[in-house]
Design an enzyme around this catalytic site. Sequence first.
Site, PDB file in Angstrom:
ATOM      1  N   SER A   1       3.908  -2.489  10.207  1.00  0.00           N
ATOM      2  CA  SER A   1       5.373  -2.535  10.307  1.00  0.00           C
ATOM      3  C   SER A   1       5.969  -3.892   9.911  1.00  0.00           C
ATOM      4  O   SER A   1       6.886  -4.385  10.570  1.00  0.00           O
ATOM      5  CB  SER A   1       5.827  -2.112  11.709  1.00  0.00           C
TER       6      SER A   1
ATOM      7  N   GLY B   1       3.014   1.985  10.710  1.00  0.00           N
ATOM      8  CA  GLY B   1       3.960   3.083  10.538  1.00  0.00           C
ATOM      9  C   GLY B   1       4.724   3.441  11.801  1.00  0.00           C
ATOM     10  O   GLY B   1       5.376   4.477  11.865  1.00  0.00           O
TER      11      GLY B   1
ATOM     12  N   GLY C   1       3.106  -1.265   4.273  1.00  0.00           N
ATOM     13  CA  GLY C   1       3.166   0.169   3.963  1.00  0.00           C
ATOM     14  C   GLY C   1       4.590   0.574   3.628  1.00  0.00           C
ATOM     15  O   GLY C   1       5.077   0.372   2.518  1.00  0.00           O
ATOM     16  N   GLY C   2       5.298   1.112   4.615  1.00  0.00           N
ATOM     17  CA  GLY C   2       6.635   1.684   4.403  1.00  0.00           C
ATOM     18  C   GLY C   2       7.593   0.775   3.645  1.00  0.00           C
ATOM     19  O   GLY C   2       8.277   1.217   2.709  1.00  0.00           O
TER      20      GLY C   2
ATOM     21  N   GLU D   1      -4.966  -5.167  10.869  1.00  0.00           N
ATOM     22  CA  GLU D   1      -3.921  -4.156  10.990  1.00  0.00           C
ATOM     23  C   GLU D   1      -4.076  -3.433  12.328  1.00  0.00           C
ATOM     24  O   GLU D   1      -4.850  -2.460  12.426  1.00  0.00           O
ATOM     25  CB  GLU D   1      -4.044  -3.136   9.859  1.00  0.00           C
TER      26      GLU D   1
ATOM     27  N   GLU E   1      -6.203   4.664   8.288  1.00  0.00           N
ATOM     28  CA  GLU E   1      -6.025   6.099   7.995  1.00  0.00           C
ATOM     29  C   GLU E   1      -7.318   6.688   7.438  1.00  0.00           C
ATOM     30  O   GLU E   1      -7.631   7.854   7.681  1.00  0.00           O
ATOM     31  CB  GLU E   1      -4.833   6.294   7.038  1.00  0.00           C
TER      32      GLU E   1
ATOM     33  N   HIS F   1      -9.171   1.204   5.539  1.00  0.00           N
ATOM     34  CA  HIS F   1      -7.835   1.347   6.125  1.00  0.00           C
ATOM     35  C   HIS F   1      -7.929   2.287   7.336  1.00  0.00           C
ATOM     36  O   HIS F   1      -8.710   3.239   7.331  1.00  0.00           O
ATOM     37  CB  HIS F   1      -6.869   1.918   5.071  1.00  0.00           C
TER      38      HIS F   1
ATOM     39  N   ASN G   1       0.867  -1.179   0.000  1.00  0.00           N
ATOM     40  CA  ASN G   1       0.000   0.000   0.000  1.00  0.00           C
ATOM     41  C   ASN G   1       0.903   1.228   0.000  1.00  0.00           C
ATOM     42  O   ASN G   1       1.542   1.526   1.001  1.00  0.00           O
ATOM     43  CB  ASN G   1      -0.889  -0.032   1.256  1.00  0.00           C
ATOM     44  N   TRP G   2       0.931   1.911  -1.132  1.00  0.00           N
ATOM     45  CA  TRP G   2       1.868   3.037  -1.259  1.00  0.00           C
ATOM     46  C   TRP G   2       1.355   4.330  -0.641  1.00  0.00           C
ATOM     47  O   TRP G   2       2.061   5.332  -0.631  1.00  0.00           O
ATOM     48  CB  TRP G   2       2.204   3.267  -2.736  1.00  0.00           C
ATOM     49  N   LYS G   3       0.102   4.343  -0.232  1.00  0.00           N
ATOM     50  CA  LYS G   3      -0.479   5.564   0.363  1.00  0.00           C
ATOM     51  C   LYS G   3      -0.251   6.750  -0.583  1.00  0.00           C
ATOM     52  O   LYS G   3      -0.301   6.580  -1.798  1.00  0.00           O
ATOM     53  CB  LYS G   3       0.109   5.808   1.754  1.00  0.00           C
TER      54      LYS G   3
END
Length: 256
Positions: free
Chosen positions: A215, A175, A236-237, A169, A99, A97, A11-13
Amino acid sequence: MKNRRSLVAANWKMHKTVGETVSFLEALQDRIEAYEDREVVVAPPFTALAAARQAMEGNKINLSAQNCHWEEKGAFTGEVSPAMLKDLGCDYVIVGHSERRHLFGETDEIVQKKTASVFAHGMVPILCVGEVLDEREAGRTFPVVNHQVERALDGLNCRLVPALVLAYEPVWAIGTGKTATPDQAQEVHSFLREKLSALFDKTIANKIRILYGGSVKPDNVDALMAQPDVDGLLVGGAGLEVDSFQRIVQYRFPGE
Ligand code: PEP
């Protein structure tokens, strides 16, 4: 050996331009195979979806959007409909998600409408659930995810459900560099599978892939994937760099 094909999604956000998307995908495709036992998915921002689709050769990588509206069209300035995403060649849409829930006020009702609409438009939702730190510390993880799953899947056609991808999640792990331990992940995944079994039936529950997200990194991926109910990962990251995402895609079971 698990009988579900695993799924590893990045997921590149709000990251990567069109050019960066194409470079990433060209590099990744050179380095991975079309695996039988695992599916690889990337979720670029809306602006890069069309270029990503074009840059993908063969069946090595599938495409996900990160969000959508639930209506097919209408006066919803700034929104993107599931029909538009289907038209671009999306296979999946991430729904609910944390966010979206916490920064953009998405309610359980909105998550339910999006989940149903993504299915209705011939794509598969990657439905995210998870507790915040206060809820975990108060021992409320199970009731929180129980409620989120129950609400999101309310009224869903049983025929479609086996294709669903559920992502656990924990919000405190997203993150933050704090990963759930493999045991903590397994405990919630197993609870979620029981819940799916109660809502539908055991056969359906055993088909649904449950991903872990929070993470995930090259150094914890193998231990997480070794858990019997962890069927994949939402990253994510570490999904933004080809090296780290490649290693995550190439997770290994102990002894391999
Ligand atoms: C996510 O955003 O879904 C996520 C899991 O992020 P990270 O891997 O950076 O914690």
